[in-house]
Design an enzyme around this catalytic site. Sequence first.
Site, PDB file in Angstrom:
ATOM      1  N   HIS A  54       6.024 -14.913  -2.913  1.00  0.00           N
ATOM      2  CA  HIS A  54       5.950 -14.461  -1.533  1.00  0.00           C
ATOM      3  C   HIS A  54       6.099 -15.650  -0.578  1.00  0.00           C
ATOM      4  O   HIS A  54       6.070 -16.808  -0.984  1.00  0.00           O
ATOM      5  CB  HIS A  54       4.636 -13.728  -1.296  1.00  0.00           C
ATOM      6  CG  HIS A  54       4.565 -12.392  -1.976  1.00  0.00           C
ATOM      7  ND1 HIS A  54       3.541 -11.502  -1.769  1.00  0.00           N
ATOM      8  CD2 HIS A  54       5.414 -11.793  -2.862  1.00  0.00           C
ATOM      9  CE1 HIS A  54       3.743 -10.409  -2.491  1.00  0.00           C
ATOM     10  NE2 HIS A  54       4.872 -10.571  -3.163  1.00  0.00           N
ATOM     11  N   GLU A  56       4.169 -17.017   1.665  1.00  0.00           N
ATOM     12  CA  GLU A  56       3.072 -17.976   1.762  1.00  0.00           C
ATOM     13  C   GLU A  56       3.118 -18.984   0.611  1.00  0.00           C
ATOM     14  O   GLU A  56       2.898 -20.179   0.822  1.00  0.00           O
ATOM     15  CB  GLU A  56       1.724 -17.245   1.761  1.00  0.00           C
ATOM     16  CG  GLU A  56       1.524 -16.329   2.953  1.00  0.00           C
ATOM     17  CD  GLU A  56       1.947 -14.899   2.673  1.00  0.00           C
ATOM     18  OE1 GLU A  56       1.292 -13.984   3.194  1.00  0.00           O
ATOM     19  OE2 GLU A  56       2.951 -14.697   1.937  1.00  0.00           O
ATOM     20  N   CYS A  79      -1.106 -10.643   1.460  1.00  0.00           N
ATOM     21  CA  CYS A  79      -1.466  -9.548   0.552  1.00  0.00           C
ATOM     22  C   CYS A  79      -2.795  -9.843  -0.142  1.00  0.00           C
ATOM     23  O   CYS A  79      -3.198 -10.991  -0.312  1.00  0.00           O
ATOM     24  CB  CYS A  79      -0.357  -9.288  -0.459  1.00  0.00           C
ATOM     25  SG  CYS A  79      -0.008 -10.672  -1.577  1.00  0.00           S
ATOM     26  N   CYS A  88      -1.638 -13.437  -2.079  1.00  0.00           N
ATOM     27  CA  CYS A  88      -1.352 -14.600  -1.225  1.00  0.00           C
ATOM     28  C   CYS A  88      -2.602 -15.111  -0.513  1.00  0.00           C
ATOM     29  O   CYS A  88      -2.703 -16.307  -0.227  1.00  0.00           O
ATOM     30  CB  CYS A  88      -0.274 -14.245  -0.203  1.00  0.00           C
ATOM     31  SG  CYS A  88       1.350 -13.992  -0.944  1.00  0.00           S
ATOM     32  N   ALA A 160      38.286   3.164  19.836  1.00  0.00           N
ATOM     33  CA  ALA A 160      39.379   2.390  19.250  1.00  0.00           C
ATOM     34  C   ALA A 160      39.335   2.535  17.742  1.00  0.00           C
ATOM     35  O   ALA A 160      38.360   3.021  17.165  1.00  0.00           O
ATOM     36  CB  ALA A 160      39.255   0.914  19.625  1.00  0.00           C
ATOM     37  N   ARG A 182      33.115   3.582   5.344  1.00  0.00           N
ATOM     38  CA  ARG A 182      33.875   4.664   5.990  1.00  0.00           C
ATOM     39  C   ARG A 182      34.479   5.638   4.992  1.00  0.00           C
ATOM     40  O   ARG A 182      34.641   6.820   5.270  1.00  0.00           O
ATOM     41  CB  ARG A 182      34.976   4.060   6.856  1.00  0.00           C
ATOM     42  CG  ARG A 182      34.449   3.101   7.921  1.00  0.00           C
ATOM     43  CD  ARG A 182      35.580   2.463   8.705  1.00  0.00           C
ATOM     44  NE  ARG A 182      35.061   1.445   9.604  1.00  0.00           N
ATOM     45  CZ  ARG A 182      35.006   0.160   9.309  1.00  0.00           C
ATOM     46  NH1 ARG A 182      35.443  -0.274   8.145  1.00  0.00           N
ATOM     47  NH2 ARG A 182      34.521  -0.700  10.175  1.00  0.00           N
TER      48      ARG A 182
END
Length: 294
Positions: A54, A56, A79, A88, A160, A182
Amino acid sequence: MATPNELTAMRRAIAISAQGLGTTSPNPPVGCVILDRDGVPVGEGYHLRKGDHHAEVNALTAAGERAEGGTAVVTLEPCNHHGRTPPCRQALIDAKVSRVLMAVMDPTSRGEGGAVVLEQAGIEVERGVLEQEALLVLGPWLHSLRTGRPYITWAYTAGAAEGGDDQAVKELRRMHDLVIRRDGTIEEGVRSGHGGDAFRVPNPPLGKESEKVLHALTEAGAHTVLIEGNSNETANLLADLVDCVIIDVPDTPPSSVPLSMNGLIPPGFRLVNVGDVGLRGRLIAKREISRDRH
């Protein structure tokens, strides 16, 4: 009250936390900066993906013994539980920091919470430091926790033909767990960026019903989803669930966009930012009404 050095450190922590966007899910993107006892930055780090250290721990590793008596500045409450990595809050206690500043409290914190355990260990704790700024990065993750579905962004070009794979588009993809192109192709925003058993890419087509599409994206482990293009079928299916729209306005300098944006922002959305990408303006708007029921 946070000092000027600490506020600078928090803004740095917020900036580096964004490096984890698109790869940390299901964990949050978090950044941390360590200041020594004189307020000088001596280490920084961010969380990259589930299973890795993590923020930290990475920052404390960089700081080494210089963290003792210093200050940890972190964007999310440390945490308080053993998962794939130790808590942490214990790493901060073991490093003998004297002060911890946090921007956002963690709604997933177990037990009393990391902040309370730090205080019980005699460490000074300051909450809510630059919280609104930190939410620019953590907001979509928190939204996903609250609603039980991904935070959905729809990006397209106004009036556009759609642009190509320029650097700005690639950067936008990198900030999301999943990208729906797309042509209906679905891919990770960062290819192979997530932990192997924490995330999967769903196979298209996702179906013709919005609830089934949303379920497939949620089950994949995505907290953020980017839908690309004006004519994207998924965007039409999930139009009522889109949380943020990013609209590129070709051949329009950013300074002129507000004067010509009538009709560009969809109903129900509020303009939150006007910027530029190359030679075109970019509008970012967020939904005004909470969709928490979804």
